[in-house]
Design a protein around this motif. Structure first.
Motif, PDB file in Angstrom:
ATOM      1  N   LEU A 141     -63.891  29.034 -31.422  1.00 47.84           N
ATOM      2  CA  LEU A 141     -65.344  28.968 -31.529  1.00 47.84           C
ATOM      3  C   LEU A 141     -65.953  29.646 -30.311  1.00 47.84           C
ATOM      4  CD1 LEU A 141     -67.792  27.774 -33.119  1.00 47.84           C
ATOM      5  CD2 LEU A 141     -67.637  25.788 -31.602  1.00 47.84           C
ATOM      6  N   VAL A 142     -66.785  30.643 -30.533  1.00 49.65           N
ATOM      7  CA  VAL A 142     -67.400  31.404 -29.440  1.00 49.65           C
ATOM      8  C   VAL A 142     -68.884  31.091 -29.366  1.00 49.65           C
ATOM      9  CG1 VAL A 142     -67.888  33.709 -28.522  1.00 49.65           C
ATOM     10  CG2 VAL A 142     -65.739  33.282 -29.733  1.00 49.65           C
ATOM     11  N   TRP A 143     -69.333  30.738 -28.167  1.00 44.32           N
ATOM     12  CA  TRP A 143     -70.763  30.513 -27.931  1.00 44.32           C
ATOM     13  C   TRP A 143     -71.474  31.867 -27.894  1.00 44.32           C
ATOM     14  CZ3 TRP A 143     -74.968  27.649 -27.774  1.00 44.32           C
ATOM     15  CH2 TRP A 143     -76.054  28.051 -26.995  1.00 44.32           C
ATOM     16  N   VAL A 144     -72.516  32.023 -28.707  1.00 42.86           N
ATOM     17  CA  VAL A 144     -73.263  33.279 -28.768  1.00 42.86           C
ATOM     18  C   VAL A 144     -74.420  33.244 -27.780  1.00 42.86           C
ATOM     19  CG1 VAL A 144     -74.707  34.777 -30.199  1.00 42.86           C
ATOM     20  CG2 VAL A 144     -72.646  33.733 -31.169  1.00 42.86           C
ATOM     21  N   GLU A 145     -74.334  34.109 -26.796  1.00 44.50           N
ATOM     22  CA  GLU A 145     -75.419  34.256 -25.818  1.00 44.50           C
ATOM     23  C   GLU A 145     -76.485  35.144 -26.452  1.00 44.50           C
ATOM     24  OE1 GLU A 145     -76.371  33.554 -21.534  1.00 44.50           O
ATOM     25  OE2 GLU A 145     -74.551  33.044 -22.608  1.00 44.50           O
TER      26      GLU A 145
ATOM     27  N   HIS B  50     -61.765  23.295 -34.656  1.00 47.02           N
ATOM     28  CA  HIS B  50     -61.401  24.492 -33.899  1.00 47.02           C
ATOM     29  C   HIS B  50     -60.409  24.130 -32.801  1.00 47.02           C
ATOM     30  CE1 HIS B  50     -65.285  25.614 -35.733  1.00 47.02           C
ATOM     31  NE2 HIS B  50     -64.794  26.843 -35.735  1.00 47.02           N
ATOM     32  N   ASP B  51     -59.641  25.115 -32.391  1.00 43.32           N
ATOM     33  CA  ASP B  51     -58.617  24.889 -31.378  1.00 43.32           C
ATOM     34  C   ASP B  51     -59.052  25.329 -29.986  1.00 43.32           C
ATOM     35  OD1 ASP B  51     -56.466  24.073 -33.306  1.00 43.32           O
ATOM     36  OD2 ASP B  51     -56.844  26.110 -34.035  1.00 43.32           O
ATOM     37  N   ALA B  52     -60.030  26.226 -29.914  1.00 45.69           N
ATOM     38  CA  ALA B  52     -60.466  26.743 -28.616  1.00 45.69           C
ATOM     39  C   ALA B  52     -61.967  26.992 -28.635  1.00 45.69           C
ATOM     40  CB  ALA B  52     -59.724  28.029 -28.270  1.00 45.69           C
ATOM     41  N   PHE B  53     -62.585  26.789 -27.484  1.00 43.92           N
ATOM     42  CA  PHE B  53     -64.003  27.103 -27.296  1.00 43.92           C
ATOM     43  C   PHE B  53     -64.096  28.158 -26.210  1.00 43.92           C
ATOM     44  CE2 PHE B  53     -68.133  26.072 -25.104  1.00 43.92           C
ATOM     45  CZ  PHE B  53     -68.948  26.617 -26.082  1.00 43.92           C
ATOM     46  N   VAL B  54     -64.767  29.266 -26.519  1.00 43.67           N
ATOM     47  CA  VAL B  54     -64.858  30.407 -25.595  1.00 43.67           C
ATOM     48  C   VAL B  54     -66.316  30.703 -25.283  1.00 43.67           C
ATOM     49  CG1 VAL B  54     -64.382  32.863 -25.292  1.00 43.67           C
ATOM     50  CG2 VAL B  54     -62.704  31.409 -26.435  1.00 43.67           C
TER      51      VAL B  54
ATOM     52  N   VAL C 275     -60.346  17.689 -21.287  1.00 43.25           N
ATOM     53  CA  VAL C 275     -59.360  18.749 -21.052  1.00 43.25           C
ATOM     54  C   VAL C 275     -59.767  19.539 -19.814  1.00 43.25           C
ATOM     55  CG1 VAL C 275     -58.812  18.952 -23.498  1.00 43.25           C
ATOM     56  CG2 VAL C 275     -60.557  20.460 -22.501  1.00 43.25           C
ATOM     57  N   MET C 276     -58.839  20.347 -19.304  1.00 46.38           N
ATOM     58  CA  MET C 276     -59.120  21.208 -18.160  1.00 46.38           C
ATOM     59  C   MET C 276     -59.670  22.544 -18.643  1.00 46.38           C
ATOM     60  SD  MET C 276     -58.422  19.657 -15.306  1.00 46.38           S
ATOM     61  CE  MET C 276     -58.218  20.978 -14.123  1.00 46.38           C
ATOM     62  N   GLN C 277     -60.747  22.998 -18.046  1.00 44.06           N
ATOM     63  CA  GLN C 277     -61.305  24.317 -18.373  1.00 44.06           C
ATOM     64  C   GLN C 277     -60.521  25.401 -17.643  1.00 44.06           C
ATOM     65  OE1 GLN C 277     -65.635  24.884 -18.068  1.00 44.06           O
ATOM     66  NE2 GLN C 277     -65.224  26.685 -16.822  1.00 44.06           N
ATOM     67  N   VAL C 278     -60.294  26.528 -18.310  1.00 45.82           N
ATOM     68  CA  VAL C 278     -59.732  27.711 -17.654  1.00 45.82           C
ATOM     69  C   VAL C 278     -60.881  28.700 -17.492  1.00 45.82           C
ATOM     70  CG1 VAL C 278     -57.974  29.508 -17.719  1.00 45.82           C
ATOM     71  CG2 VAL C 278     -57.514  27.287 -18.774  1.00 45.82           C
ATOM     72  N   SER C 279     -61.229  28.980 -16.244  1.00 46.18           N
ATOM     73  CA  SER C 279     -62.461  29.711 -15.953  1.00 46.18           C
ATOM     74  C   SER C 279     -62.251  31.196 -15.722  1.00 46.18           C
ATOM     75  CB  SER C 279     -63.137  29.119 -14.701  1.00 46.18           C
ATOM     76  OG  SER C 279     -63.391  27.749 -14.877  1.00 46.18           O
TER      77      SER C 279
ATOM     78  N   LEU D 172     -58.535  24.107 -26.106  1.00 45.97           N
ATOM     79  CA  LEU D 172     -58.783  25.035 -24.998  1.00 45.97           C
ATOM     80  C   LEU D 172     -60.276  25.214 -24.778  1.00 45.97           C
ATOM     81  CD1 LEU D 172     -56.231  27.875 -25.867  1.00 45.97           C
ATOM     82  CD2 LEU D 172     -55.870  25.858 -24.434  1.00 45.97           C
ATOM     83  N   VAL D 173     -60.684  25.245 -23.520  1.00 46.52           N
ATOM     84  CA  VAL D 173     -62.056  25.595 -23.144  1.00 46.52           C
ATOM     85  C   VAL D 173     -61.958  26.723 -22.128  1.00 46.52           C
ATOM     86  CG1 VAL D 173     -64.213  24.824 -22.110  1.00 46.52           C
ATOM     87  CG2 VAL D 173     -62.919  23.265 -23.574  1.00 46.52           C
ATOM     88  N   LEU D 174     -62.490  27.886 -22.485  1.00 45.24           N
ATOM     89  CA  LEU D 174     -62.335  29.087 -21.671  1.00 45.24           C
ATOM     90  C   LEU D 174     -63.692  29.731 -21.389  1.00 45.24           C
ATOM     91  CD1 LEU D 174     -59.564  30.763 -23.873  1.00 45.24           C
ATOM     92  CD2 LEU D 174     -59.154  29.259 -21.932  1.00 45.24           C
TER      93      LEU D 174
END
Length: 309
Positions: free
Chosen positions: A4-8, A83-87, A107-111, A142-144
């Motif tokens: 899942l991608v956040w749309v800016e 969803h498995d990941a948030f980007v 969860v831990m964010q990967v920045s 995942l949170v990226l």
């Protein structure tokens, strides 16, 4: 893997930072987008046309009108059940939302990732970009956040995603939007500019900064940037700052005028395709990363260069 991608967006169009995030998400698997805002149906339709997008989740609610992270994060968590990941793009808004999502998911964010090495493995810069760390996560979700300059931008046309309205989680009442002061700038925005002319503290004053940098930028059709030292001295506004604590840029051409090349500044621009440095100190660190270096008095060199263009 579904991502899942956040749309800016600015309420009417999708920002370029989203396109780089879509490319990164595509390396993980199926790409879904989240468009949240008020009256943003047109943004969702534009997002659905981005190449590689399978589905666009549209959350149209006044609670998301100003992308308050306290309201957006619970919405994302709701959608993360499927969803498995948030980007997120590593923008001001993305870096506000992602940590809250990570905390709610425990969860831990990967920045600020630079590459996707596998479904659970990524690289990111540390020590102001002087070293690259490879990070592997064992979290189920995942949170990226994605450094926009590290990935090619997805094509804004050619996709055939489906727009699907989703239930909103409403206003949580934790924060309110009071107002904003948006700097008006006719020049290209720094993170999307193909050419950038930046000035440093050596320019001496705000008047000299604009008198020398602005005409050169106008001749080149360039965006205007500044070092942290120049911003701290009041020569240029905060939104001009390029560097680790400013904007990360990677234009086709980066012209550094009177910038010595502190590590903080280099971290924000050393991925530029061609770096041109103008400085009277031949031993300045900026020359170590410059493709073209000109040692000379900027007060003579820059007006002459501008005149010849």
């Amino acid at each position: 893997m579904k991502t899942l991608v956040w749309v800016e967006h600015d309420g009417t169009s999708v920002k370029d930072a989203t396109l780089a995030a879509v490319t990164a998400a595509g390396k993980l698997g199926e790409v879904h987008l989240l468009v949240a805002g008020e009256g943003v149906g047109a943004v969702a339709e534009a997002a659905a046309r981005i190449a590689g997008v399978g589905k666009v989740h549209l959350a149209d609610d006044a609670a998301y009108a100003h992308a308050l992270a306290e309201n957006v994060a619970p919405l994302v968590v709701e959608l993360m059940g499927h969803h498995d990941a948030f980007v997120c793009p590593a923008t001001t808004t993305g870096k506000n939302i992602a940590p809250r999502v990570a905390a709610l998911l425990d969860v831990m964010q990967v920045s600020d990732i630079l590459s996707v090495e596998g479904p659970d493995t990524f690289t990111r810069a540390i020590y102001a970009g002087n070293a690259i760390a490879t990070v592997r996560t064992s979290d189920a979700k995942l949170v990226l956040t994605v450094r926009g300059t590290a990935f090619d931008k997805a094509e804004p046309q050619g996709g055939s995603g489906v727009v699907e309205a989703v239930s909103t989680t409403g206003d949580k009442g934790l924060s309110t939007f009071e107002g904003s002061e948006i700097a008006a700038n006719a020049r290209p925005e720094l993170t999307s500019a193909k050419i950038i002319v930046s000035g440093g503290r050596a320019l001496g004053s705000g008047e000299q900064f604009h008198a020398l940098i602005d005409p050169l930028a106008d001749k080149l059709g360039a965006g205007v940037g500044a070092s942290r030292a120049a911003v701290d001295a009041g020569y240029a506004p905060n939104d001009y700052q390029v560097g680790q604590t400013g904007k990360i840029v990677a234009p086709e051409i980066y012209v550094a005028v009177g910038i010595s090349g502190a590590i903080q500044h280099l971290a924000g621009m050393k991925d530029s395709k061609v770096i041109i440095a103008i400085n009277k100190d031949g031993d300045a660190p900026i020359f170590q990363v410059a493709d073209i270096g000109l040692v000379g008095d900027l007060f003579k060199v820059v007006p002459e260069l501008t005149e010849k263009l």
